[in-house]
Design an enzyme around this catalytic site. Structure first.
Site, PDB file in Angstrom:
ATOM      1  N   GLY A  77     -19.335  -6.828 -26.305  1.00 62.27           N
ATOM      2  CA  GLY A  77     -20.678  -7.103 -25.795  1.00 62.27           C
ATOM      3  C   GLY A  77     -21.823  -6.491 -26.569  1.00 62.27           C
ATOM      4  O   GLY A  77     -22.994  -6.623 -26.173  1.00 62.27           O
ATOM      5  N   GLN A  78     -21.524  -5.828 -27.696  1.00 60.68           N
ATOM      6  CA  GLN A  78     -22.619  -5.297 -28.501  1.00 60.68           C
ATOM      7  C   GLN A  78     -23.490  -6.452 -28.998  1.00 60.68           C
ATOM      8  O   GLN A  78     -23.002  -7.551 -29.244  1.00 60.68           O
ATOM      9  CB  GLN A  78     -22.087  -4.497 -29.690  1.00 60.68           C
ATOM     10  CG  GLN A  78     -21.279  -3.251 -29.299  1.00 60.68           C
ATOM     11  CD  GLN A  78     -19.793  -3.529 -29.199  1.00 60.68           C
ATOM     12  OE1 GLN A  78     -19.372  -4.601 -28.759  1.00 60.68           O
ATOM     13  NE2 GLN A  78     -18.975  -2.563 -29.591  1.00 60.68           N
ATOM     14  N   SER A  79     -24.768  -6.199 -29.177  1.00 58.79           N
ATOM     15  CA  SER A  79     -25.699  -7.283 -29.519  1.00 58.79           C
ATOM     16  C   SER A  79     -25.277  -8.031 -30.774  1.00 58.79           C
ATOM     17  O   SER A  79     -25.414  -9.253 -30.861  1.00 58.79           O
ATOM     18  CB  SER A  79     -27.125  -6.743 -29.675  1.00 58.79           C
ATOM     19  OG  SER A  79     -27.159  -5.727 -30.669  1.00 58.79           O
ATOM     20  N   GLY A  80     -24.714  -7.316 -31.753  1.00 53.77           N
ATOM     21  CA  GLY A  80     -24.288  -7.962 -32.990  1.00 53.77           C
ATOM     22  C   GLY A  80     -23.057  -8.837 -32.835  1.00 53.77           C
ATOM     23  O   GLY A  80     -22.779  -9.679 -33.696  1.00 53.77           O
ATOM     24  N   LEU A  81     -22.305  -8.647 -31.736  1.00 52.79           N
ATOM     25  CA  LEU A  81     -21.085  -9.422 -31.506  1.00 52.79           C
ATOM     26  C   LEU A  81     -21.310 -10.623 -30.582  1.00 52.79           C
ATOM     27  O   LEU A  81     -20.461 -11.511 -30.516  1.00 52.79           O
ATOM     28  CB  LEU A  81     -19.997  -8.527 -30.889  1.00 52.79           C
ATOM     29  CG  LEU A  81     -19.502  -7.360 -31.750  1.00 52.79           C
ATOM     30  CD1 LEU A  81     -18.512  -6.503 -30.961  1.00 52.79           C
ATOM     31  CD2 LEU A  81     -18.845  -7.870 -33.027  1.00 52.79           C
TER      32      LEU A  81
END
Length: 202
Positions: A77-81
């Protein structure tokens, strides 16, 4: 005798299989929820919470519930993922969206990510279970409060439910999954995915 064996074979091998995405921003408790699902439905003890690390990519869990096979895809759920999420939308029967109910400061980020996936064409009609997780923590908001905060206009035509859960101890998890299985079984999206895969209904 043949019909008896055929009926047994059909029961054992032709259970409906549903693919369910577990999404949400980082640290919402998605992987903890997946591990709890494994222990609740498979009699296999999942990873203890203190050994769970942030997901970079994909975790997969398979369980059986209500005579159906459930395949869960837990995505980082990290923004980059988050751009990777949409690669899985087309095959998903439903979505579990996990929100850390004890972190109001991150609700806006959760809401933004949820609104974006709800607008995606490849998720059209997918039932949605919104999980207000971490109910064991002080300050966790109720599902009513979370629903009012999110104020999601995109939910008007979509089968959805809010469920208060604690992924650590399993509180509320089975109620949410029971609802999700029931709506997936009669969902128009499920029927479309069956037809596309060339599979007849049960």
């Amino acid at each position: 005798m043949f019909s008896l064996f055929y009926g047994l074979w059909k029961y054992v091998f032709s259970k409906t299989e549903f693919h369910v995405l577990i999404l949400g921003i980082d640290k919402a408790g998605k992987t903890t929820l997946l591990e709890k699902l494994k222990s609740l439905y498979s009699n296999v003890e999942g990873l203890p919470p203190d050994r769970i690390v942030p997901t970079v990519g994909l975790n997969i869990g398979r369980v059986e519930a209500s005579n159906t096979k459930l395949v869960f895809w837990d995505l980082g759920g990290q923004s980059g993922l988050r751009p990777i999420w949409e690669k899985y939308f087309e095959e998903a029967h439903a979505v579990i969206y996990v929100i850390d109910a004890a972190s109001p400061s991150r609700f806006e980020d959760s809401k933004s990510a949820l609104e974006k996936l709800l607008r995606h064409e490849d998720l059209q009609g997918a039932p949605l279970l919104i999980v207000a997780n971490k109910q064991d923590l002080a300050g966790a908001v109720s599902v009513d409060e979370l629903s009012r905060y999110l104020d999601l206009k995109e939910l008007d035509e979509r089968q959805h439910m809010f469920e208060a859960v604690c992924a650590h101890d399993g509180r509320g998890v089975k109620q949410g999954i029971d609802w999700l299985v029931e709506v997936m079984q009669r969902s128009k999206r499920t029927e479309r995915l069956r037809i596309r895969a060339g599979v007849s209904g049960p």
